[in-house]
Design a protein around this motif. Structure first.
Motif, PDB file in Angstrom:
ATOM      1  N   THR A 153       6.310   4.168 -11.874  1.00 48.52           N
ATOM      2  CA  THR A 153       5.881   5.714 -12.076  1.00 48.52           C
ATOM      3  C   THR A 153       4.767   5.693 -11.443  1.00 48.52           C
ATOM      4  O   THR A 153       3.809   5.011 -11.616  1.00 48.52           O
ATOM      5  CB  THR A 153       5.960   5.899 -13.500  1.00 48.52           C
ATOM      6  OG1 THR A 153       7.230   5.837 -14.125  1.00 48.52           O
ATOM      7  CG2 THR A 153       5.300   7.436 -13.675  1.00 48.52           C
ATOM      8  N   LEU A 154       4.585   6.561 -10.316  1.00 49.90           N
ATOM      9  CA  LEU A 154       3.380   6.801  -9.752  1.00 49.90           C
ATOM     10  C   LEU A 154       2.852   8.260 -10.105  1.00 49.90           C
ATOM     11  O   LEU A 154       3.706   9.328 -10.255  1.00 49.90           O
ATOM     12  CB  LEU A 154       3.522   6.731  -8.256  1.00 49.90           C
ATOM     13  CG  LEU A 154       3.913   5.482  -7.748  1.00 49.90           C
ATOM     14  CD1 LEU A 154       4.137   5.546  -6.216  1.00 49.90           C
ATOM     15  CD2 LEU A 154       2.639   4.418  -7.904  1.00 49.90           C
ATOM     16  N   PHE A 155       1.603   8.672 -10.526  1.00 49.17           N
ATOM     17  CA  PHE A 155       1.235   9.868 -10.772  1.00 49.17           C
ATOM     18  C   PHE A 155       0.601  10.284  -9.490  1.00 49.17           C
ATOM     19  O   PHE A 155      -0.454   9.838  -8.941  1.00 49.17           O
ATOM     20  CB  PHE A 155       0.223   9.954 -11.796  1.00 49.17           C
ATOM     21  CG  PHE A 155       0.858   9.305 -13.423  1.00 49.17           C
ATOM     22  CD1 PHE A 155       1.447  10.136 -13.948  1.00 49.17           C
ATOM     23  CD2 PHE A 155       0.764   8.032 -13.544  1.00 49.17           C
ATOM     24  CE1 PHE A 155       1.992   9.864 -15.353  1.00 49.17           C
ATOM     25  CE2 PHE A 155       1.444   7.723 -14.972  1.00 49.17           C
ATOM     26  CZ  PHE A 155       2.066   8.618 -15.546  1.00 49.17           C
ATOM     27  N   VAL A 156       0.995  11.746  -9.271  1.00 52.33           N
ATOM     28  CA  VAL A 156       0.518  12.459  -8.316  1.00 52.33           C
ATOM     29  C   VAL A 156      -0.446  13.763  -8.464  1.00 52.33           C
ATOM     30  O   VAL A 156       0.105  14.455  -9.100  1.00 52.33           O
ATOM     31  CB  VAL A 156       1.670  12.855  -7.222  1.00 52.33           C
ATOM     32  CG1 VAL A 156       1.238  13.593  -5.992  1.00 52.33           C
ATOM     33  CG2 VAL A 156       2.440  11.695  -6.714  1.00 52.33           C
ATOM     34  N   ASP A 213      -3.958  16.970   0.250  1.00 50.35           N
ATOM     35  CA  ASP A 213      -4.631  15.763  -0.323  1.00 50.35           C
ATOM     36  C   ASP A 213      -3.886  14.588  -0.124  1.00 50.35           C
ATOM     37  O   ASP A 213      -2.533  14.601   0.263  1.00 50.35           O
ATOM     38  CB  ASP A 213      -4.430  15.815  -1.924  1.00 50.35           C
ATOM     39  CG  ASP A 213      -5.203  17.216  -2.335  1.00 50.35           C
ATOM     40  OD1 ASP A 213      -6.304  17.351  -2.001  1.00 50.35           O
ATOM     41  OD2 ASP A 213      -4.821  17.745  -3.416  1.00 50.35           O
ATOM     42  N   VAL A 214      -4.666  13.335   0.220  1.00 44.67           N
ATOM     43  CA  VAL A 214      -4.148  12.138   0.382  1.00 44.67           C
ATOM     44  C   VAL A 214      -4.650  11.115  -0.712  1.00 44.67           C
ATOM     45  O   VAL A 214      -5.604  11.031  -0.942  1.00 44.67           O
ATOM     46  CB  VAL A 214      -4.365  11.729   1.983  1.00 44.67           C
ATOM     47  CG1 VAL A 214      -3.755  10.341   2.030  1.00 44.67           C
ATOM     48  CG2 VAL A 214      -3.645  12.762   2.789  1.00 44.67           C
ATOM     49  N   THR A 215      -3.625  10.504  -1.119  1.00 43.14           N
ATOM     50  CA  THR A 215      -3.925   9.489  -2.389  1.00 43.14           C
ATOM     51  C   THR A 215      -3.283   8.032  -1.792  1.00 43.14           C
ATOM     52  O   THR A 215      -2.220   8.166  -1.355  1.00 43.14           O
ATOM     53  CB  THR A 215      -3.347   9.780  -3.564  1.00 43.14           C
ATOM     54  OG1 THR A 215      -3.760  11.115  -3.989  1.00 43.14           O
ATOM     55  CG2 THR A 215      -4.067   8.775  -4.815  1.00 43.14           C
ATOM     56  N   SER A 216      -4.226   6.921  -1.666  1.00 40.00           N
ATOM     57  CA  SER A 216      -3.719   5.814  -1.482  1.00 40.00           C
ATOM     58  C   SER A 216      -4.066   4.848  -2.786  1.00 40.00           C
ATOM     59  O   SER A 216      -4.947   5.008  -3.458  1.00 40.00           O
ATOM     60  CB  SER A 216      -4.690   5.276  -0.243  1.00 40.00           C
ATOM     61  OG  SER A 216      -4.128   6.043   0.936  1.00 40.00           O
ATOM     62  N   ARG A 217      -3.044   4.021  -2.979  1.00 42.81           N
ATOM     63  CA  ARG A 217      -3.023   2.966  -3.864  1.00 42.81           C
ATOM     64  C   ARG A 217      -2.261   1.694  -3.846  1.00 42.81           C
ATOM     65  O   ARG A 217      -1.564   1.647  -2.567  1.00 42.81           O
ATOM     66  CB  ARG A 217      -2.750   3.580  -5.229  1.00 42.81           C
ATOM     67  CG  ARG A 217      -1.157   4.012  -5.227  1.00 42.81           C
ATOM     68  CD  ARG A 217      -1.028   4.635  -6.749  1.00 42.81           C
ATOM     69  NE  ARG A 217      -1.685   5.773  -6.938  1.00 42.81           N
ATOM     70  CZ  ARG A 217      -1.414   6.803  -7.379  1.00 42.81           C
ATOM     71  NH1 ARG A 217      -0.361   7.066  -7.814  1.00 42.81           N
ATOM     72  NH2 ARG A 217      -2.165   7.969  -7.589  1.00 42.81           N
ATOM     73  N   THR A 218      -2.623   0.596  -4.210  1.00 40.00           N
ATOM     74  CA  THR A 218      -1.980  -0.586  -4.153  1.00 40.00           C
ATOM     75  C   THR A 218      -1.009  -0.890  -5.050  1.00 40.00           C
ATOM     76  O   THR A 218      -1.458  -0.721  -6.323  1.00 40.00           O
ATOM     77  CB  THR A 218      -2.907  -1.830  -4.040  1.00 40.00           C
ATOM     78  OG1 THR A 218      -3.801  -1.543  -2.749  1.00 40.00           O
ATOM     79  CG2 THR A 218      -2.306  -3.242  -3.646  1.00 40.00           C
ATOM     80  N   HIS A 247       0.824  -1.041   0.041  1.00 37.18           N
ATOM     81  CA  HIS A 247       0.144   0.014  -0.228  1.00 37.18           C
ATOM     82  C   HIS A 247       0.920   1.096   0.025  1.00 37.18           C
ATOM     83  O   HIS A 247       1.901   1.337   0.767  1.00 37.18           O
ATOM     84  CB  HIS A 247      -1.002  -0.187   1.289  1.00 37.18           C
ATOM     85  CG  HIS A 247      -1.918  -0.982   1.205  1.00 37.18           C
ATOM     86  ND1 HIS A 247      -3.067  -0.822   0.398  1.00 37.18           N
ATOM     87  CD2 HIS A 247      -2.067  -2.095   2.172  1.00 37.18           C
ATOM     88  CE1 HIS A 247      -3.932  -2.065   0.403  1.00 37.18           C
ATOM     89  NE2 HIS A 247      -3.341  -2.822   1.565  1.00 37.18           N
ATOM     90  N   VAL A 248       0.675   2.033  -0.988  1.00 33.99           N
ATOM     91  CA  VAL A 248       1.366   3.285  -0.819  1.00 33.99           C
ATOM     92  C   VAL A 248       0.564   4.538  -0.658  1.00 33.99           C
ATOM     93  O   VAL A 248      -0.675   4.667  -1.481  1.00 33.99           O
ATOM     94  CB  VAL A 248       2.027   3.467  -2.524  1.00 33.99           C
ATOM     95  CG1 VAL A 248       2.887   4.773  -2.317  1.00 33.99           C
ATOM     96  CG2 VAL A 248       2.765   2.465  -2.609  1.00 33.99           C
TER      97      VAL A 248
END
Length: 147
Positions: A143-146, A128-133, A116-117
């Protein structure tokens, strides 16, 4: 030298009697092969659980407004919920207003698996807070898009 030992030497391998424990002679030759195969299998399992360095690219949307960026990696296999699990890796960057780059490159050293990121972004006006697996596997760059 006794006559039984000489008889064993005189006979062809296929004519020799079975070993005293009842195993045929080829079984003694097969045992080391099985041992080596088992060691290779165990080694492959151990190497899969070893951390591997990976490059993580964070692509920041509207980077000029970002003043702080926090990225937390947690391991869901620990049996705890993502909110309760201890972070495996925790990274943080601070930027002066208007100086955040469009891309942040960092490295993590983690074994293959599911993580979990959580990405927390502080902007001039808001948070803002974004969570993804993310599943880490054969790739050495993520690559993670923020937003």
């Amino acid at each position: 030298m006794s006559s039984t030992q000489q008889d064993d030497l005189d006979q062809a391998p296929e004519e020799r009697p079975a070993a005293p424990d009842g195993r045929p002679p080829w079984a003694r030759r097969l045992a080391p092969v099985i041992l080596v195969a088992g060691a290779l299998f165990a080694g492959s399992v151990l190497f899969k659980s070893m951390p591997e360095e990976r490059e993580v690219e964070l692509k920041l949307d509207d980077a000029a407004t970002i003043v702080r960026l926090d990225v937390t990696w947690t391991d869901p296999s620990s049996g705890q919920r993502a909110t309760e699990a201890a972070p495996v890796i925790d990274s943080s960057w601070r930027f002066a207003e208007g100086t955040a780059p469009r891309t942040v490159l960092t490295k993590v050293s983690l074994p293959d698996g599911l993580y979990h990121v959580e990405i927390a972004v502080d902007r001039k006006r808001g948070h803002d807070v974004t969570s993804r697996t993310v599943t880490l596997g054969d790739s050495s760059r993520i690559t993670l898009f923020v937003r």
